[in-house]
Design an enzyme around this catalytic site. Structure first.
Site, PDB file in Angstrom:
ATOM      1  N   HIS A 159       0.809  -1.210   0.000  1.00 49.21           N
ATOM      2  CA  HIS A 159       0.000   0.000   0.000  1.00 49.21           C
ATOM      3  C   HIS A 159       0.845   1.264   0.000  1.00 49.21           C
ATOM      4  CE1 HIS A 159      -2.092  -3.301   2.196  1.00 49.21           C
ATOM      5  NE2 HIS A 159      -2.995  -3.055   1.271  1.00 49.21           N
TER       6      HIS A 159
HETATM    7  S1  FES Z   1       1.583  -0.366   3.410  1.00 49.16           S
HETATM    8 FE1  FES Z   1       0.100  -1.858   3.793  1.00 49.16          FE
HETATM    9  S2  FES Z   1       1.215  -3.586   4.407  1.00 49.16           S
HETATM   10 FE2  FES Z   1       2.722  -2.063   4.069  1.00 49.16          FE
END
Ligand code: FES
Length: 201
Positions: A159
Site C-alpha cells: 500500500h
Molecule cells: S503499506 Fe500496507 S502492508 Fe505495508
C-alpha cells in the site's frame, strides 16, 4: 531459498541468511555462544536468538536473517546513508521513536540513528500496516512510487508506505509505526538478535 535446519531441543540452532538488497543467498550457522544462553521457558518456546557474523559486511550491504519466523534486516549504512537521516527527520511520523517504544524500539536504539552502532541498522522487515515486507530502495532521487527527493529507504509494495534508512515511517502513509528494532547486542564481530544485556526477548 530457505535455509532452515533441524532443531535439536538440547541445543540452539539458528538461521542466518545473507541477503543483498533483499535477496536471500545465505547459509545456516550454529554458534557455541548461543548454546550457552539460559533462556526462560517463554523465550525458548518463542525461538532462539540468532547469531550473525557481520565482520565481512561491505558498506551498503544488507543481510536478512530469520528470527522467530520474521525477516530481520542488517544494513551496514554508509556515511551518506547516515546523513540522509537528517534530511528525513522532519518528514517521518515518529522521528524520535517515541511510539510504543517498549515494543518497537529498545532504549539503546532511541537515538538519531536508531541503533546501537551508527553504521548498522537492525530492523524487522515487516510493515507496521498489514505485515507485508518492504523492499529496499537505496538509490536516491526520483523513481516510480517514490517522491522526487527520495533519500533512500524502503518501500512497502502493498500500500505504498515508505520508511527511511532507520526504518522510520514517513508521514501520511498507511503504516502507523516505525519498523521494529528487535532486541539485540554485539559480541565481538557477532551480532546477536533476540537477546540483549537484559536477557532474551
Ligand atoms: S503499506 Fe500496507 S502492508 Fe505495508
Amino acid at each position: 531459498m530457505s535455509n532452515e535446519k533441524q532443531v535439536d531441543p538440547g541445543r540452539r540452532v539458528m538461521l542466518a541468511a545473507t541477503c543483498a538488497a533483499g535477496g536471500v543467498v545465505g547459509l545456516a550457522t550454529a554458534g557455541a555462544l548461543v548454546s550457552t544462553f539460559q533462556p526462560s521457558e517463554k523465550a525458548k518456546a518463542a525461538g532462539a536468538p540468532v547469531e550473525v557474523d557481520i565482520a565481512g559486511m561491505a558498506v551498503g550491504e544488507m543481510k536478512t536473517v530469520e528470527w522467530r519466523g520474521k525477516p530481520v534486516w542488517i544494513l551496514k549504512r554508509s556515511s551518506e546513508m547516515l546523513a540522509s537521516l537528517k534530511k528525513t527527520d522532519n518528514a517521518v511520523a515518529d522521528p524520535k521513536s517515541e511510539r510504543t517504544p517498549d515494543m518497537l524500539t529498545p532504549e539503546y536504539a532511541r537515538n538519531e540513528h536508531r541503533s546501537i552502532k551508527p553504521d548498522y541498522l537492525v530492523a524487522v522487515g515487516i510493515c507496521s500496516h498489514l505485515g507485508c515486507s518492504p523492499t529496499s530502495k537505496f538509490a536516491e532521487g526520483a523513481q516510480p512510487n517514490l517522491p522526487d527527493d527520495w533519500a533512500g529507504g524502503f518501500l512497502c509494495p502493498c500500500h505504498g508506505s515508505t520508511f527511511d534508512l532507520a526504518g522510520r515511517v514517513f508521514k501520511n502513509k498507511p503504516a502507523p509505526d516505525n519498523l521494529e528494532v528487535p532486541r539485540h547486542m554485539y559480541v565481538g564481530d557477532k551480532l546477536i538478535i533476540g537477546k540483549d544485556e537484559k536477557g532474551e526477548a
